[in-house]
Design an enzyme around this catalytic site. Structure first.
Site, short mmCIF file in Angstrom:
data_model
loop_
_atom_site.label_atom_id
_atom_site.label_comp_id
_atom_site.label_asym_id
_atom_site.label_seq_id
_atom_site.Cartn_x
_atom_site.Cartn_y
_atom_site.Cartn_z
N LYS A 60 0.85 -1.20 0.00
CA LYS A 60 0.00 0.00 0.00
C LYS A 60 0.88 1.25 0.00
CE LYS A 60 -3.95 -1.79 2.66
NZ LYS A 60 -4.98 -1.65 1.60
N ARG A 82 -10.15 -11.55 1.84
CA ARG A 82 -11.02 -12.59 1.27
C ARG A 82 -10.38 -13.98 1.37
NH1 ARG A 82 -11.33 -9.34 -4.30
NH2 ARG A 82 -11.23 -7.65 -2.78
N1 BES Z 1 -8.17 -3.82 4.33
C1 BES Z 1 -8.33 -3.40 2.99
C2 BES Z 1 -9.64 -2.65 2.74
C3 BES Z 1 -9.77 -1.35 3.47
C4 BES Z 1 -9.33 -0.17 2.88
C5 BES Z 1 -10.37 -1.29 4.71
C6 BES Z 1 -9.46 1.03 3.55
C7 BES Z 1 -10.51 -0.08 5.37
C8 BES Z 1 -10.05 1.08 4.79
C9 BES Z 1 -8.30 -4.61 2.05
O1 BES Z 1 -7.49 -5.65 2.48
C10 BES Z 1 -7.77 -4.15 0.73
O2 BES Z 1 -6.65 -3.75 0.70
N2 BES Z 1 -8.60 -4.22 -0.29
C11 BES Z 1 -8.22 -3.81 -1.59
C12 BES Z 1 -8.71 -4.84 -2.57
C13 BES Z 1 -8.18 -4.67 -3.95
C14 BES Z 1 -6.70 -4.90 -3.98
C15 BES Z 1 -8.90 -5.64 -4.84
C16 BES Z 1 -8.84 -2.45 -1.86
O3 BES Z 1 -9.96 -2.20 -1.40
O4 BES Z 1 -8.18 -1.61 -2.47
MN MN Z 2 -5.49 -5.42 1.86
#
Ligand code: BES
Ligand code: MN
Ligand code: ZN
Length: 503
Positions: free
Chosen positions: A277, A351
């Protein structure tokens, strides 16, 4: 940290402040008139001079009382229109009152409830619930100041209510859920260096076992043995090994029906892994275990009120880190269900954790229904922000029960679509499934749910709550101070008690 609440018919007159309720467009109540008399007409005088205090909902006026008064302060509380005050608004009112006392140094309140109102005892109880919920604070990492420097905080509220027994009873029914909410908030607020999977598992056991919840902790070795290849892949880059915790509450031993199952995502920190990230805001990813915290909080609440129901909670605890050992984009892993998953993005890790936790709970416990909670997608926040929790449900009755419970506890749900199109979209090209949509980032919350649906057995009643926007807030709400919210605990506690408990 918590406010001590009590109810009785007569005032004690030993608090810092008296709280007096005023209703928009109504004459002052008998309680107000008699106190006004006791304060030598002081309140009438103030109201005469200050016409801006009209009793509007949430309006607060703090008055310093003359020397010889039984309280140092009188707090005039606007309660809005009499006929609009219901349980939910009463909770918000309690929250607003607490917020208005910030930095006031008032530590104790005597709350004069309006006994002219029907159901005043019940309303008093709900005001108390709001006061409790808003008074939560997380201070264990602040070093102690000297007593005289310490900011004084509200710690005691005594309600004067004609039907104080009823008020007391209603409040007592609610307080286990409040304890569950506080536990969930604590867990979310903990920093990730303290709350890593093993520490988290130990903490769950320490919290719940004494209450009679059976706890089983699966370590890495055990999970390898039973084939949890998806969850383990997420955790393999971290020096903190993953855990799965199974919590069983058997509150109805006479009943052999299938239990209810609740599953939570417990990513104690989500860096994104190799699909790292961006740095800005990454600290917020300590809240990525909010789904698991809600399940733990729910189990606490059920156990504290000895709920007559059989429930199993399962949380998958992992830390998602980049390292030489980390799983990579393009890895293909085999999940507990036997289905293979191609990892196209290591940041879509939640997931994978849920896939194994969901399959496991269905396989071992054959539950009547399963609800999962997860801070699963940023897309959910884009769609609904911080007010509504997007909820995917494969059964209309289940949806109605959940939505109704959320209305009652002010944890609002919005139904999201489950569609075969998205399930199909998450099928793999060289594997059974893949963890990223083939069609890009559109409908990201829906494609995530489509992925999860590959791991739901035929005919299983299932709901998936994407709490990415509701588990963590950065500004205060009426009954929820900022940061970890405990979203889901009261809703699910209410859902269980209304629909699945024999009384
Ligand atoms: N934990 C994150 C989602 C999230 C983002 C929760 C901001 C709370 C605040 C999750 O694991 C994630 O990173 N999801 C990605 C999925 C994508 C790579 C398909 C996302 O939402 O960008
Ligand atoms: Mn994630
Ligand atoms: Zn995540």
């Amino acid at each position: 940290m918590t406010v001590n609440i009590s109810f009785s018919k007569a005032p004690h007159k030993d608090s810092d402040a008296a709280v007096l309720c005023f209703y928009e467009g109504s004459e002052p109540s008998a309680a107000v008139s008699s106190l006004n008399y006791e304060f030598h007409g002081y309140i009438d005088n103030v109201l005469e001079k200050n016409k801006s205090f009209t009793g509007k909902f949430g309006q607060v006026q703090i008055l310093v009382l003359p020397e010889d008064s039984p309280y140092a302060y009188a707090i005039l509380l606007g309660c809005g229109k009499k006929d609009e005050l219901d349980n939910l608004r009463a909770e918000k009112l309690g929250g607003k009152l607490v917020a208005s006392l910030d930095s006031s140094n008032i530590e104790s309140l005597e709350f004069y409830n309006d006994n002219d109102l029907a159901q005043s005892g019940e309303l008093a109880a709900h005001i108390a619930v709001g006061i409790s919920l808003r008074s939560y604070s997380f201070e264990i990492y602040k070093s102690k100041k000297d007593d005289d420097e310490e900011e004084k905080k509200l710690s005691l509220v005594h309600f004067v209510a004609f039907d104080s027994d009823n008020a007391d009873e209603t409040y007592s029914e609610q307080s286990p859920a409040i304890e569950g909410v506080f536990l969930a908030r604590d867990l979310v607020n903990e920093p990730p260096n303290e709350l890593y999977p093993d520490a988290y598992a130990k903490r769950i056991k320490a919290q719940l076992k004494p209450l009679g919840v059976e706890i089983e902790i699966l370590d890495e070795k055990k999970m390898k043995k039973i084939g949890m290849g998806a969850l383990l892949a997420v955790g393999q880059g971290s020096d903190h090994a993953p855990r799965m915790v199974i919590m069983r509450w058997r509150g109805d031993k006479s009943c052999a029906d299938a239990p209810l199952a609740f599953v939570g995502k417990g990513v104690t920190f989500d860096t994104g892994g190799i699909s790292l990230k961006p740095g800005a805001g990454m600290e917020e990813m300590k809240m990525d275990m909010g789904g698991s915290a809600a399940v733990v909080g729910l189990m606490k609440s059920l156990a504290r009120r000895r709920a007559k129901v059989n429930v199993v909670g399962v949380v998958g605890l992992v830390e998602n880190m980049p390292s030489a050992r980390a799983y990579r984009p393009a890895d293909i892993v085999t999940s507990y269900s036997g289905k293979t998953i191609e990892v196209l993005n290591t940041d879509a890790e939640g997931r994978l954790v849920l896939a194994d936790a969901l399959s496991y709970v269905q396989d071992i416990y054959k539950p009547a229904m399963v609800i999962d909670l997860a801070t699963l997608t940023g897309a959910m926040i884009i769609a609904l922000g911080h007010e509504y929790c997007g909820t995917f449900v494969n059964n209309d009755d289940l949806w109605e029960q959940m939505e109704q419970a959320g209305r009652e506890t002010d944890e609002k749900l919005w139904r999201m679509p489950l569609d075969e199109v998205w399930k199909k979209d998450m099928e793999g090209t060289i594997s059974d499934t893949q963890n990223m949509s083939k069609s890009g980032r559109w409908a990201g919350a829906c494609t995530a749910a489509g992925f999860l649906s590959h791991f739901i057995e035929k005919d299983m009643e299932w709901a998936h709550m994407d709490i990415a926007g509701t588990a963590w807030i950065k500004s205060d709400k009426d009954t929820t101070p900022k940061y970890g919210t405990g979203f889901g605990v009261r809703l699910l506690d209410r859902f269980v008690s209304k629909n699945y408990e024999q009384s």
